[in-house]
Design a protein around this motif. Sequence first.
Motif, mmCIF file in Angstrom:
data_model
loop_
_atom_site.group_PDB
_atom_site.id
_atom_site.type_symbol
_atom_site.label_atom_id
_atom_site.label_comp_id
_atom_site.label_asym_id
_atom_site.label_seq_id
_atom_site.Cartn_x
_atom_site.Cartn_y
_atom_site.Cartn_z
ATOM 1 N N GLU A 1 15.448 -5.117 -2.461
ATOM 2 C CA GLU A 1 14.785 -6.306 -1.942
ATOM 3 C C GLU A 1 14.079 -7.014 -3.084
ATOM 4 O O GLU A 1 13.480 -6.386 -3.939
ATOM 5 N N ASP A 2 14.174 -8.300 -3.079
ATOM 6 C CA ASP A 2 13.488 -9.054 -4.118
ATOM 7 C C ASP A 2 12.063 -9.308 -3.660
ATOM 8 O O ASP A 2 11.746 -10.320 -3.075
ATOM 9 N N HIS A 3 11.220 -8.369 -3.932
ATOM 10 C CA HIS A 3 9.895 -8.436 -3.349
ATOM 11 C C HIS A 3 8.809 -8.593 -4.410
ATOM 12 O O HIS A 3 8.991 -8.269 -5.560
ATOM 13 N N ARG A 4 7.713 -9.084 -3.949
ATOM 14 C CA ARG A 4 6.487 -9.118 -4.740
ATOM 15 C C ARG A 4 5.492 -8.261 -3.995
ATOM 16 O O ARG A 4 5.004 -8.668 -2.950
ATOM 17 N N ALA A 5 5.233 -7.101 -4.503
ATOM 18 C CA ALA A 5 4.435 -6.170 -3.741
ATOM 19 C C ALA A 5 2.984 -6.140 -4.174
ATOM 20 O O ALA A 5 2.633 -6.553 -5.272
ATOM 21 N N ALA A 6 2.161 -5.629 -3.287
ATOM 22 C CA ALA A 6 0.776 -5.323 -3.619
ATOM 23 C C ALA A 6 0.657 -3.808 -3.549
ATOM 24 O O ALA A 6 1.335 -3.163 -2.746
ATOM 25 N N PHE A 7 -0.185 -3.245 -4.394
ATOM 26 C CA PHE A 7 -0.309 -1.804 -4.419
ATOM 27 C C PHE A 7 -1.676 -1.373 -3.936
ATOM 28 O O PHE A 7 -2.697 -1.877 -4.395
ATOM 29 N N LEU A 8 -1.656 -0.434 -3.011
ATOM 30 C CA LEU A 8 -2.888 0.071 -2.424
ATOM 31 C C LEU A 8 -3.121 1.473 -2.971
ATOM 32 O O LEU A 8 -2.359 2.398 -2.664
ATOM 33 N N ILE A 9 -4.138 1.605 -3.783
ATOM 34 C CA ILE A 9 -4.390 2.851 -4.491
ATOM 35 C C ILE A 9 -5.537 3.599 -3.836
ATOM 36 O O ILE A 9 -6.658 3.087 -3.799
ATOM 37 N N CYS A 10 -5.268 4.786 -3.347
ATOM 38 C CA CYS A 10 -6.334 5.541 -2.706
ATOM 39 C C CYS A 10 -7.178 6.257 -3.743
ATOM 40 O O CYS A 10 -6.660 7.029 -4.549
ATOM 41 N N ALA A 11 -8.474 5.992 -3.705
ATOM 42 C CA ALA A 11 -9.380 6.554 -4.699
ATOM 43 C C ALA A 11 -9.596 8.041 -4.458
ATOM 44 O O ALA A 11 -10.043 8.761 -5.335
ATOM 45 N N GLN A 12 -9.253 8.488 -3.261
ATOM 46 C CA GLN A 12 -9.483 9.888 -2.944
ATOM 47 C C GLN A 12 -8.267 10.766 -3.208
ATOM 48 O O GLN A 12 -8.359 11.759 -3.895
ATOM 49 N N CYS A 13 -7.115 10.378 -2.675
ATOM 50 C CA CYS A 13 -5.957 11.262 -2.792
ATOM 51 C C CYS A 13 -4.950 10.762 -3.824
ATOM 52 O O CYS A 13 -3.915 11.377 -4.027
ATOM 53 N N ASN A 14 -5.264 9.663 -4.477
ATOM 54 C CA ASN A 14 -4.407 9.132 -5.536
ATOM 55 C C ASN A 14 -3.063 8.594 -5.073
ATOM 56 O O ASN A 14 -2.217 8.255 -5.903
ATOM 57 N N SER A 15 -2.857 8.517 -3.788
ATOM 58 C CA SER A 15 -1.584 7.971 -3.333
ATOM 59 C C SER A 15 -1.528 6.481 -3.655
ATOM 60 O O SER A 15 -2.557 5.812 -3.752
ATOM 61 N N VAL A 16 -0.335 5.987 -3.858
ATOM 62 C CA VAL A 16 -0.136 4.563 -4.091
ATOM 63 C C VAL A 16 0.858 4.046 -3.076
ATOM 64 O O VAL A 16 1.976 4.538 -3.006
ATOM 65 N N THR A 17 0.418 3.115 -2.277
ATOM 66 C CA THR A 17 1.295 2.561 -1.248
ATOM 67 C C THR A 17 1.708 1.153 -1.651
ATOM 68 O O THR A 17 0.894 0.361 -2.105
ATOM 69 N N GLU A 18 2.980 0.889 -1.470
ATOM 70 C CA GLU A 18 3.501 -0.411 -1.830
ATOM 71 C C GLU A 18 3.532 -1.264 -0.577
ATOM 72 O O GLU A 18 4.250 -0.953 0.373
ATOM 73 N N ALA A 19 2.754 -2.329 -0.581
ATOM 74 C CA ALA A 19 2.710 -3.192 0.592
ATOM 75 C C ALA A 19 3.408 -4.509 0.308
ATOM 76 O O ALA A 19 3.002 -5.254 -0.574
ATOM 77 N N THR A 20 4.475 -4.752 1.030
ATOM 78 C CA THR A 20 5.128 -6.044 0.877
ATOM 79 C C THR A 20 4.307 -7.060 1.636
ATOM 80 O O THR A 20 3.912 -6.825 2.764
ATOM 81 N N ALA A 21 4.067 -8.186 0.997
ATOM 82 C CA ALA A 21 3.196 -9.163 1.640
ATOM 83 C C ALA A 21 3.575 -10.572 1.226
ATOM 84 O O ALA A 21 3.042 -11.121 0.281
ATOM 85 N N PRO A 22 4.515 -11.127 1.963
ATOM 86 C CA PRO A 22 5.006 -12.470 1.650
ATOM 87 C C PRO A 22 3.882 -13.494 1.634
ATOM 88 O O PRO A 22 3.817 -14.331 0.743
ATOM 89 N N GLU A 23 2.963 -13.389 2.589
ATOM 90 C CA GLU A 23 1.876 -14.365 2.684
ATOM 91 C C GLU A 23 0.988 -14.286 1.463
ATOM 92 O O GLU A 23 0.478 -15.293 0.960
ATOM 93 N N LEU A 24 0.816 -13.066 1.013
ATOM 94 C CA LEU A 24 -0.027 -12.817 -0.144
ATOM 95 C C LEU A 24 0.558 -13.534 -1.349
ATOM 96 O O LEU A 24 -0.124 -14.267 -2.062
ATOM 97 N N SER A 25 1.834 -13.318 -1.545
ATOM 98 C CA SER A 25 2.528 -13.969 -2.636
ATOM 99 C C SER A 25 2.430 -15.482 -2.508
ATOM 100 O O SER A 25 2.177 -16.196 -3.485
ATOM 101 N N ARG A 26 2.596 -15.938 -1.295
ATOM 102 C CA ARG A 26 2.541 -17.380 -1.054
ATOM 103 C C ARG A 26 1.157 -17.928 -1.410
ATOM 104 O O ARG A 26 1.026 -18.966 -2.059
ATOM 105 N N ALA A 27 0.124 -17.191 -0.985
ATOM 106 C CA ALA A 27 -1.246 -17.635 -1.251
ATOM 107 C C ALA A 27 -1.515 -17.688 -2.755
ATOM 108 O O ALA A 27 -2.162 -18.614 -3.257
ATOM 109 N N LEU A 28 -1.006 -16.709 -3.454
ATOM 110 C CA LEU A 28 -1.220 -16.681 -4.903
ATOM 111 C C LEU A 28 -0.541 -17.864 -5.574
ATOM 112 O O LEU A 28 -1.123 -18.553 -6.419
ATOM 113 N N HIS A 29 0.684 -18.115 -5.166
ATOM 114 C CA HIS A 29 1.403 -19.246 -5.741
ATOM 115 C C HIS A 29 0.717 -20.567 -5.421
ATOM 116 O O HIS A 29 0.648 -21.466 -6.260
#
Lengths: 161, 161
Positions: free
Chosen positions: B106-134
């Motif tokens: 997928e041609d995505h622009r992702a946001a990364f959610l980094i958990c400060a406790q367990c160190n997991s990194v979740t990739e969140a696809t967020a079209p609106e986010l990308s749109r807002a940034l642009h």
Amino acid sequence: MTDHAHAFCCPDHSGAAPAEAILAQAEARARARGARLTPVRRRTLEILLEAHGALGAYDVLEKLAAEGYGTQPPVAYRALNFLVEHGLAHRIRRLNAFTACTHPGEDHRAAFLICAQCNSVTEATAPELSRALHAAARTAGFTIECSTIEALGRCSACTPA
Amino acid sequence: MTDHAHAFCCPDHSGAAPAEAILAQAEARARARGARLTPVRRRTLEILLEAHGALGAYDVLEKLAAEGYGTQPPVAYRALNFLVEHGLAHRIRRLNAFTACTHPGEDHRAAFLICAQCNSVTEATAPELSRALHAAARTAGFTIECSTIEALGRCSACTPA
DNA sequence: GCCTTGACTGTTATGATATAACAACAGATA
DNA sequence: TATCTGTTGTTATATCATAACAGTCAAGGC
């Protein structure tokens, strides 16, 4: 790092919010939070304000050292971290560098626009952007503590018309 | 860095998109772009997929070296940079680390959610986010080439109910 | 077949970024 | 004054990243 010819690409540091005003605000803000804007810290902020684009910690250190402050990395990192913690400066992760906050006092979540050509860093306040990020996080059940939004590209001055 | 007890905090790597499928997609994608997913590169991707959270380049290097690949930093950095360039992995700047892309292709622009406790990194696809940034960039006359969106906080598993 | 070519892998060496740990000191306060 | 806290400076070291070069290997032209 900051070797561009300083034409029209640094909107914020010859214009809108003059360094003195920002320093005064910074002083007030620090005071209000029970923190002290000591000489090194104040001077560090000035150095950032004087800079075109962002400065690396070692760039800052070099200047501090030349002015009689400490000569070792922790001196710069401590001052810079202080400024970041108190919302007076920002860390630009993509550049491993720091830049003065151009509108301290406001409780903002900014996005940084980094010009790949002239190295300028523009701070863009974007409430919707922040909102969108929080919304996306909420969807994932994630609670945001702090966030970093950075974009690399061309600033208006460096974009061919 | 990845020393948590692996409870429920790594949604993506026991669930939704299994490693094999991602590897197959990666292979296809590389091929389609005229790039070769060589053994080191493939193994590097596997290492990232096996990991909880993001891995530093030296963590990856250690594993590669233990398996008979090169022992020096460029080995890891080259493989990791290859993966990033081809959209098969992401660099997490806040952590100086890398993570496998959980939905390549997928041609995505992702946001990364980094958990400060367990160190997991979740990739969140967020079209609106990308749109807002642009949109924010456009307002400033800025043209975005690439962007980084990262948030630090608590993932759902680490948030007290 | 075999040779050229370009991409890939590995190495050595070095550079760049960042922090830990400790000593000296200065100002506030009991 | 004695003490406490926060600040500055130091030495030493950890961590992250790349430059430059040599050997290797697979693919395509002849």
